[in-house]
Design a protein around this motif. Structure first.
Motif, PDB file in Angstrom:
ATOM      1  N   ARG A  28       0.849  -1.191   0.000  1.00  0.00           N
ATOM      2  CA  ARG A  28       0.000   0.000   0.000  1.00  0.00           C
ATOM      3  C   ARG A  28       0.884   1.240   0.000  1.00  0.00           C
ATOM      4  O   ARG A  28       1.890   1.305   0.718  1.00  0.00           O
ATOM      5  CB  ARG A  28      -0.928   0.015   1.214  1.00  0.00           C
ATOM      6  CG  ARG A  28      -1.888  -1.148   1.267  1.00  0.00           C
ATOM      7  CD  ARG A  28      -2.941  -0.992   2.339  1.00  0.00           C
ATOM      8  NE  ARG A  28      -2.371  -0.877   3.663  1.00  0.00           N
ATOM      9  CZ  ARG A  28      -3.076  -0.977   4.798  1.00  0.00           C
ATOM     10  NH1 ARG A  28      -4.388  -1.195   4.732  1.00  0.00           N
ATOM     11  NH2 ARG A  28      -2.498  -0.865   5.973  1.00  0.00           N
ATOM     12  N   THR A  83       0.860   5.439   0.400  1.00  0.00           N
ATOM     13  CA  THR A  83       0.147   6.638   0.830  1.00  0.00           C
ATOM     14  C   THR A  83       0.729   7.844   0.113  1.00  0.00           C
ATOM     15  O   THR A  83       1.945   8.035   0.100  1.00  0.00           O
ATOM     16  CB  THR A  83       0.244   6.829   2.350  1.00  0.00           C
ATOM     17  OG1 THR A  83      -0.277   5.665   3.010  1.00  0.00           O
ATOM     18  CG2 THR A  83      -0.550   8.040   2.799  1.00  0.00           C
ATOM     19  N   ARG A  88      -4.686  13.268   1.700  1.00  0.00           N
ATOM     20  CA  ARG A  88      -3.918  12.045   1.495  1.00  0.00           C
ATOM     21  C   ARG A  88      -4.836  10.956   0.960  1.00  0.00           C
ATOM     22  O   ARG A  88      -6.019  10.913   1.313  1.00  0.00           O
ATOM     23  CB  ARG A  88      -3.276  11.564   2.800  1.00  0.00           C
ATOM     24  CG  ARG A  88      -2.197  12.482   3.347  1.00  0.00           C
ATOM     25  CD  ARG A  88      -1.463  11.842   4.497  1.00  0.00           C
ATOM     26  NE  ARG A  88      -0.349  12.653   4.923  1.00  0.00           N
ATOM     27  CZ  ARG A  88       0.667  12.206   5.670  1.00  0.00           C
ATOM     28  NH1 ARG A  88       0.666  10.944   6.077  1.00  0.00           N
ATOM     29  NH2 ARG A  88       1.654  13.003   6.016  1.00  0.00           N
ATOM     30  N   ARG A  94      -4.662   6.540  -0.011  1.00  0.00           N
ATOM     31  CA  ARG A  94      -3.877   5.307   0.115  1.00  0.00           C
ATOM     32  C   ARG A  94      -4.365   4.313  -0.927  1.00  0.00           C
ATOM     33  O   ARG A  94      -5.555   4.016  -0.994  1.00  0.00           O
ATOM     34  CB  ARG A  94      -4.003   4.713   1.515  1.00  0.00           C
ATOM     35  CG  ARG A  94      -3.017   3.579   1.776  1.00  0.00           C
ATOM     36  CD  ARG A  94      -3.108   3.108   3.202  1.00  0.00           C
ATOM     37  NE  ARG A  94      -4.379   2.447   3.477  1.00  0.00           N
ATOM     38  CZ  ARG A  94      -4.845   2.203   4.700  1.00  0.00           C
ATOM     39  NH1 ARG A  94      -4.161   2.613   5.746  1.00  0.00           N
ATOM     40  NH2 ARG A  94      -5.989   1.587   4.871  1.00  0.00           N
ATOM     41  N   SER A 113      -9.269   7.230   9.888  1.00  0.00           N
ATOM     42  CA  SER A 113      -8.749   7.910   8.702  1.00  0.00           C
ATOM     43  C   SER A 113      -8.779   9.427   8.867  1.00  0.00           C
ATOM     44  O   SER A 113      -7.902  10.135   8.366  1.00  0.00           O
ATOM     45  CB  SER A 113      -9.569   7.505   7.472  1.00  0.00           C
ATOM     46  OG  SER A 113      -9.519   6.109   7.270  1.00  0.00           O
ATOM     47  N   LEU A 168      -6.574  10.955   5.977  1.00  0.00           N
ATOM     48  CA  LEU A 168      -6.684  10.028   4.856  1.00  0.00           C
ATOM     49  C   LEU A 168      -8.092  10.154   4.277  1.00  0.00           C
ATOM     50  O   LEU A 168      -9.042   9.625   4.839  1.00  0.00           O
ATOM     51  CB  LEU A 168      -6.414   8.599   5.342  1.00  0.00           C
ATOM     52  CG  LEU A 168      -6.220   7.508   4.297  1.00  0.00           C
ATOM     53  CD1 LEU A 168      -4.986   7.769   3.467  1.00  0.00           C
ATOM     54  CD2 LEU A 168      -6.103   6.147   4.982  1.00  0.00           C
ATOM     55  N   VAL A 204      -9.385   5.849  -0.049  1.00  0.00           N
ATOM     56  CA  VAL A 204      -8.608   4.613  -0.166  1.00  0.00           C
ATOM     57  C   VAL A 204      -9.042   3.913  -1.451  1.00  0.00           C
ATOM     58  O   VAL A 204     -10.157   4.109  -1.929  1.00  0.00           O
ATOM     59  CB  VAL A 204      -8.815   3.686   1.050  1.00  0.00           C
ATOM     60  CG1 VAL A 204      -8.257   4.306   2.313  1.00  0.00           C
ATOM     61  CG2 VAL A 204     -10.299   3.359   1.238  1.00  0.00           C
TER      62      VAL A 204
END
Length: 702
Positions: free
Chosen positions: A125, A127, A144, A146, A189, A194, A197
């Motif tokens: 993974r 980021t 961000r 991921r 998250s 984050l 995803v």
């Protein structure tokens, strides 16, 4: 009556007087209570409420200073810290606010590599920050994202820390809990900023060379460089283990090795925590002190202990930066700083005050850490170890010196394992039956071989001889991995437990803290909430029916365990449901229960499946064909992974359109045969990180 009241007040004052000098450890407890109050709210407190609580905290603190050492003063400090905990957590949640993706996205993805790890399915993974998405303004673009690497992306160019990359892939918002009351990935998250995803199947394409334009990025690049160097010298899981110990990078460890370490209760050796930080600072302190006393003039006229402590402090600071700074490492570093400063001042190095200071610093910097297993297990182990060894220090008898080292390892391993076991079982639903034995034969190797060899490798690295220390380090790590594999293979190595309800861990924690922190015989009152917590845990009940938030999986509780409607797909959800049930069966075995309970009704694409559920029935519709051919329904539940437009009178319908507003659903059967439905939204509430869309009132039969 008045005499009885006065006697009670005098008794209370006497008991509080007995706590003089021992109240600092209660400060993080009060602060933690406030943080918990913030996170348990179903709606987000307004900014006015947070400012009011901050003012209340300052006012209560000021009054407490005015009424020094009185009941009012102590109550005032407790109120001040609790209110400060709520305000601090709220401020932190607003401070990290960043855009979150609101829909599923497919298209170009561009960003800078700031993180590398592996998922539970062993996928790499990546980021990215400074993200650019097609046709999306900067104000709506996640800070961000991921992405997991699959397909051709696995064999393509490797992501380089700090490099700017471009690719094409799928992104979606962070998902909610897999069941009501489960782990909230949306909240997790949010505090990591984050905002999306996803995954890619095409190779990554570098578009700019790596740059070190910030301290955090330089540290990340250094960590990855150290990890690559170590893994090149020690290939395989040994190298991955060595990289985890030295740089905090676990991406080189295989899932099989990680599973063995967890099953043998040795996974804590991967985390750079108190054990590693203590061993490192101890080795550096001892080496510097021994080296300095070899020079007579220095030994006679220089403050050797202080110089050695300063050198150990520098080494600990470098280790903190290199590790990535997780909660356990931060706690260990603060404890090391307190201990080394105490050495410089000729004071007691370890005490509950030092633990309290570490907890206060961590909670002040990252209040959300309180909810994670890392914080809870780390401080549980440290608090128990300091409390027990402090009590043992005052015992009238001592073991012979040759036995003290071995006894210390046995006692510390037993205490740490006992203190962390309830938290590990609550968060991971598993207990390592042979963990104590595995730790007894592994922890000494970590202290005697692995950490000293890592220090030697660091010292020799500038001269090109790091491999000397790394080879010795590898010997110790091979032994630990062998012990983990052997232990994990023993019959009954892991036993599984059901997830406790939300009151168990707070009740257990507060009871244990009262026993440890309170001075006097009244401390044993804390045993009552501990017993109550375990009684609540033993009576915890799981939902009779679980529905995934996509409508792609249904789980019905049967006498043999939970029966899942599908043997593959939604594997992460299935795994979590079974773990929370305390069920060791896999998804295929759980799906076989469905077939056994309702023969011939195992679901396939385009076909409805039926499971009897007390007074009603449960249909799970998968695929467009089954969604177009709806069954007759009366007092039942229909779950579909396709949007159902038809009206179904008398049925509860859960399709993607409905589940998007509710999240995962848990259903219990009441004594009168009716349903009791609880949604993830009802439990998690409408918070900053939730991202729930508006509920559609009155749709169909809802």
């Amino acid at each position: 009556m008045q005499h009885a009241v006065m006697s009670s007040i005098e008794w209370l004052l006497a008991r509080l007087e007995a706590q003089r000098g021992a109240l600092l450890p209660w400060a993080p407890v009060c602060l933690g209570v406030g943080i918990c109050l913030y996170f348990t709210q179903s709606t987000e407190p307004s900014a006015y409420v947070l400012w009011a609580l901050a003012g209340l905290s300052l006012g209560a603190a000021a009054l407490s200073v005015r009424f020094s050492w009185s009941v009012l003063s102590l109550l005032g400090w407790a109120l001040a810290l609790t209110a400060a905990g709520v305000a601090l957590a709220g401020w932190r949640a607003h401070d990290v606010a960043a855009p979150v993706l609101k829909w599923r996205y497919y298209g170009p993805i561009e960003g800078r590599v700031v993180g590398l790890d592996r998922s539970a399915s062993d996928a790499v993974r990546v980021t990215l920050d400074r993200v650019v998405l097609a046709r999306m303004s900067p104000g709506r673009t996640p800070a961000r994202v991921r992405i997991s690497l699959h397909g051709d992306a696995v064999d393509g160019p490797e992501p380089i820390p700090g490099a700017r990359l471009m690719t094409t892939g799928h992104l979606s918002p962070p998902s909610g809990p897999v069941e009501p009351g489960g782990f909230d990935f949306q909240r997790h998250s949010w505090f990591k900023q984050l905002g999306a995803v996803g995954y890619i199947r095409v190779p990554l394409m570098p578009v700019a060379h790596p740059k070190s334009d910030s301290w955090s990025l330089w540290v990340f690049q250094t960590r990855m460089a150290v990890s690559d160097f170590v893994r090149a010298a020690l290939p395989g899981d040994v190298g991955g283990f060595a990289a985890a110990v030295t740089s905090g990078d676990r991406s080189g460890m295989s899932q099989a090795a990680l599973g063995n370490l967890r099953a043998s209760n040795l996974a804590h050796l991967l985390a750079i925590s108190g054990l590693h930080m203590g061993l490192l600072t101890g080795v550096v302190f001892a080496a510097l002190r021994f080296g300095l006393v070899l020079v007579p003039h220095i030994a006679l006229y220089w403050p050797v202990r202080r110089i050695a402590a300063i050198g150990a402090l520098i080494a600990a600071s470098g280790y903190l930066a290199l590790s990535g700074g997780n909660v356990a490492t931060e706690r260990a570093y603060i404890m090391a700083v307190v201990a080394l400063v105490a050495v410089m001042l000729n004071r007691r190095a370890f005490s509950l005050r030092a633990v309290a200071m570490a907890a206060l610093v961590v909670l002040f910097l990252r209040p959300e850490a309180l909810l994670g297993p890392g914080f809870q297990m780390s401080f549980a182990a440290t608090t128990a170890l300091v409390a027990i060894f402090t009590a043992m220090r005052d015992l009238p008898w001592k073991l012979p010196k040759p036995l003290q080292g071995a006894a210390g390892v046995v006692i510390s391993s037993a205490i740490a394992g006992f203190a962390t076991a309830p938290f590990a079982a609550a968060h991971f639903n598993a207990i390592a039956q042979y963990g104590l034995i595995a730790n007894l034969v592994s922890v000494p190797v970590m202290g005697i071989i692995v950490v000293p060899a890592a220090v030697v490798a660091t010292v020799l690295a500038p001269f090109g001889f790091a491999h000397v220390g790394l080879e010795v380090m590898g010997l110790g790590l091979r032994w630990i991995l062998w012990v983990a594999e052997l232990t994990a293979g023993l019959p009954g190595a892991r036993s599984f437990v059901v997830s406790p309800n939300s009151w168990v861990l707070p009740c257990l924690t507060l009871g244990a803290l009262f026993v440890i922190l309170w001075n006097g015989r009244e401390r044993w009152i804390g045993v009552l909430p501990i017993v109550a917590a375990f009684a609540l845990w033993m009576t915890s009940e799981r939902p009779d029916l679980l529905i995934a938030d996509t409508g792609g999986l249904v789980g019905v509780m049967t006498p043999e365990g939970r029966a899942l409607s599908r043997d593959r797909g939604a594997g992460f959800v299935a795994q979590n449901w079974l773990e929370n049930d305390g069920d060791a069966a896999g998804q295929e075995a759980s799906n076989a229960r469905w077939e056994s309970a309702w023969p011939g009704e195992v679901p396939h694409p385009g076909r409805a499946s039926l499971g009897s559920f007390a007074a009603g029935a449960v249909w799970h519709l998968t695929g467009k064909k089954s969604a177009a051919n709806l069954p007759d329904c009366s007092d039942g539940i229909i779950v579909s992974n396709q949007v159902l437009e038809a009206s179904l009178v008398g049925c509860r319908v859960f399709d993607p359109k409905t589940l998007k507003t509710t999240g995962a659903v848990a259903v219990r059967l009441r004594a009168d045969g009716t349903w009791q439905t609880k949604t993830a939204r009802q439990v998690a509430g409408d918070r900053l990180w939730s991202g729930w869309p508006e509920e559609k009132r009155g749709r169909r039969n809802q």
